[in-house]
Motif scaffolding. Structure first.
Motif, short mmCIF file in Angstrom:
data_model
loop_
_atom_site.label_atom_id
_atom_site.label_comp_id
_atom_site.label_asym_id
_atom_site.label_seq_id
_atom_site.Cartn_x
_atom_site.Cartn_y
_atom_site.Cartn_z
N UNK A 179 0.81 -1.22 0.00
CA UNK A 179 0.00 0.00 0.00
C UNK A 179 0.84 1.27 0.00
N UNK A 180 2.05 1.15 -0.56
CA UNK A 180 2.98 2.28 -0.66
C UNK A 180 3.38 2.84 0.69
N UNK A 181 3.43 1.98 1.70
CA UNK A 181 3.87 2.42 3.02
C UNK A 181 5.35 2.13 3.26
N UNK A 182 6.08 1.80 2.20
CA UNK A 182 7.53 1.64 2.30
C UNK A 182 8.13 2.03 0.97
N UNK A 183 9.33 2.64 1.02
CA UNK A 183 9.98 2.99 -0.25
C UNK A 183 10.32 1.71 -1.01
#
Length: 458
Positions: A179-183
């Motif tokens: 969910x795009x919570x980490x690069x």
């Protein structure tokens, strides 16, 4: 609906609605690579706090009530190290036995201590294990020690190479998973997401052992102000502060970003309130805010394939750590002595962080004892025919094909340009390309992540 969030959750649980963006939270994300505390991309959506019990109104995704059931503390019980190691052995092996049962275990291995300690426990328990490791194509052979550990345990072993540009054909799938919570330059495990299922039924992952079973390298009486500075230095990535300050200015946010982040850290530290041990307090901070919002984010990649278990995350392990005197946590003593006790053959294998010494002689990793190895390593590096790949982003951003894919994500996404002006993106891309790739790799990776977020509207 009642919900009890673990002390260190394996995944984040979100409540609330995705409405207005939380630009202040996104700036912290840009600087550090993870969202802090309850923050998400949205003002009205929050991540549930670790070690809290909630009553949730499920249909409206709201919390009706919340209360903590565990508070990190430092209540050391003095006893001999040998007794602590025996306690750890019983607890660790009990947790693993309960978690994996009689399932076929998938075990990632490295040359460090956390997965090695798991290997010893799984071998002792008689589990059916398939082990694996991976190395960068064109990099050091990171599988070297993992192979030795697997062989010593008689575990079947799979070694893989991570090839250049491995992520581009999977990047949108990754955006959905985490969910795009980490690069996007860190999740190397995404390179083999299709292969994991063939190895077994359940993962046993070694995350966070290195934090729980070591000191934080600070004086016990370190002041809060100095703790704040140390934590800020640890969590802000190279180039991250520059990106965050630029976004703060671009979005016309009030105040100063650095002061905002320092204030946030200080408030959270004071809530922990372990005045007698700065090491315990910093460990608690990392376990409350770093593990759940950075470490666990990409555990979702493993979990998209097979169920995961993380023995060091178990509530009982966190409670145990609070009773161990810092003098025994320092220097990884408990894991080292456990390995010597349970499986000496594993203790005799080189500890990668202290090459060429093993767990019996790692204390010799200092001058003059390590001088011959340092000279050997320097000569070996000079004799190599080409530059060694050492960093994740080198496989993902360097080279014509990688650059073309990167530019497409950064400059051909209208939704992203609505979030961050193109001139800001161009500026950081140019600095990465022409000025200092190492320093600006994190900002570029964060911009790539935010581009995927904007595109998918997660």
């Amino acid at each position: 609906m009642n919900f009890k969030n673990p002390i260190i959750p394996k995944s984040s649980t979100f409540v609330g609605e995705k409405k207005a963006l939380d630009y202040e939270a996104i700036c912290i994300f840009a600087a550090t690579g993870f969202f802090l505390d309850e923050d998400t991309y949205y003002k009205d959506q929050k991540a549930l706090k670790p070690a809290f019990e909630y009553e949730l109104q499920e249909d409206e995704k709201k919390t009706i009530s919340e209360k903590p059931y565990f508070k990190w503390h430092y209540t050391p019980v003095e006893r001999p190290l040998s007794e602590i190691v025996t306690e750890f052995a019983h607890l660790f092996e009990t947790i693993i036995k309960e978690q994996v049962g009689d399932k076929k275990v998938i075990l990632p291995l490295s040359g460090g201590l956390d997965s090695r300690t798991q290997a010893a426990a799984l071998y002792h328990l008689g589990n059916n294990v398939n082990a694996y490791s991976y190395a960068f194509d064109g990099g050091h052979d990171e599988t070297y020690y993992a192979k030795k550990i697997a062989k010593s345990c008689n575990f079947p072993f799979q070694d893989w190479k991570i090839h250049q540009g491995y992520l581009w054909n999977k990047i949108e799938k990754l955006a959905q998973i985490n969910q795009c919570y980490s690069e996007f330059t860190h999740p190397r495990q995404m390179a083999f997401v299709e292969e994991y299922a063939t190895l077994g039924d359940i993962f046993s992952l070694g995350h966070w052992g290195d934090v729980l079973f070591d000191d934080m390298g600070v004086a016990e009486d370190l002041s809060i102000d100095k703790q704040v500075k140390i934590i800020a230095k640890k969590i802000i990535k190279k180039g991250g502060l520059e990106l965050a300050k630029t976004l703060w200015k671009t979005w016309k946010l009030e105040g100063d970003f650095e002061k905002h982040l320092s204030n946030r850290i200080e408030v959270l530290l004071r809530k922990i309130d372990i005045p007698q041990s700065a090491n315990a307090q910093i460990r608690a901070f990392k376990s409350l805010y770093w593990a759940p919002r950075w470490t666990n984010t990409n555990l979702s990649i493993f979990e998209s394939v097979r169920p995961i278990t993380v023995p060091y995350f178990d509530n009982r392990m966190c409670e145990f750590i609070c009773t161990v005197p810092e003098k025994y946590l320092a220097g990884r003593q408990i894991q080292i002595e456990y390995l010597k006790m349970r499986m000496p053959d594993l203790a005799k294998i080189t500890w990668q962080d202290h090459r060429p010494f093993n767990l019996y002689y790692y204390h010799w990793n200092k001058m003059p004892f390590n001088l011959p190895y340092k000279i050997y390593s320097k000569i070996k590096r000079k004799m190599l025919p080409k530059k060694i790949i050492q960093r994740n982003w080198e496989l993902q951003f360097v080279g014509k094909e990688n650059d073309a894919a990167l530019q497409k994500c950064l400059f051909e996404n209208e939704s992203f340009q609505e979030l961050i002006p193109k001139d800001v993106v161009v500026s950081f891309y140019d600095k990465f390309t022409n000025k200092d790739a190492v320093y600006y790799s994190h900002p570029v990776s964060m911009l790539l992540t935010l581009s995927l977020f904007a595109k998918q509207k997660i």
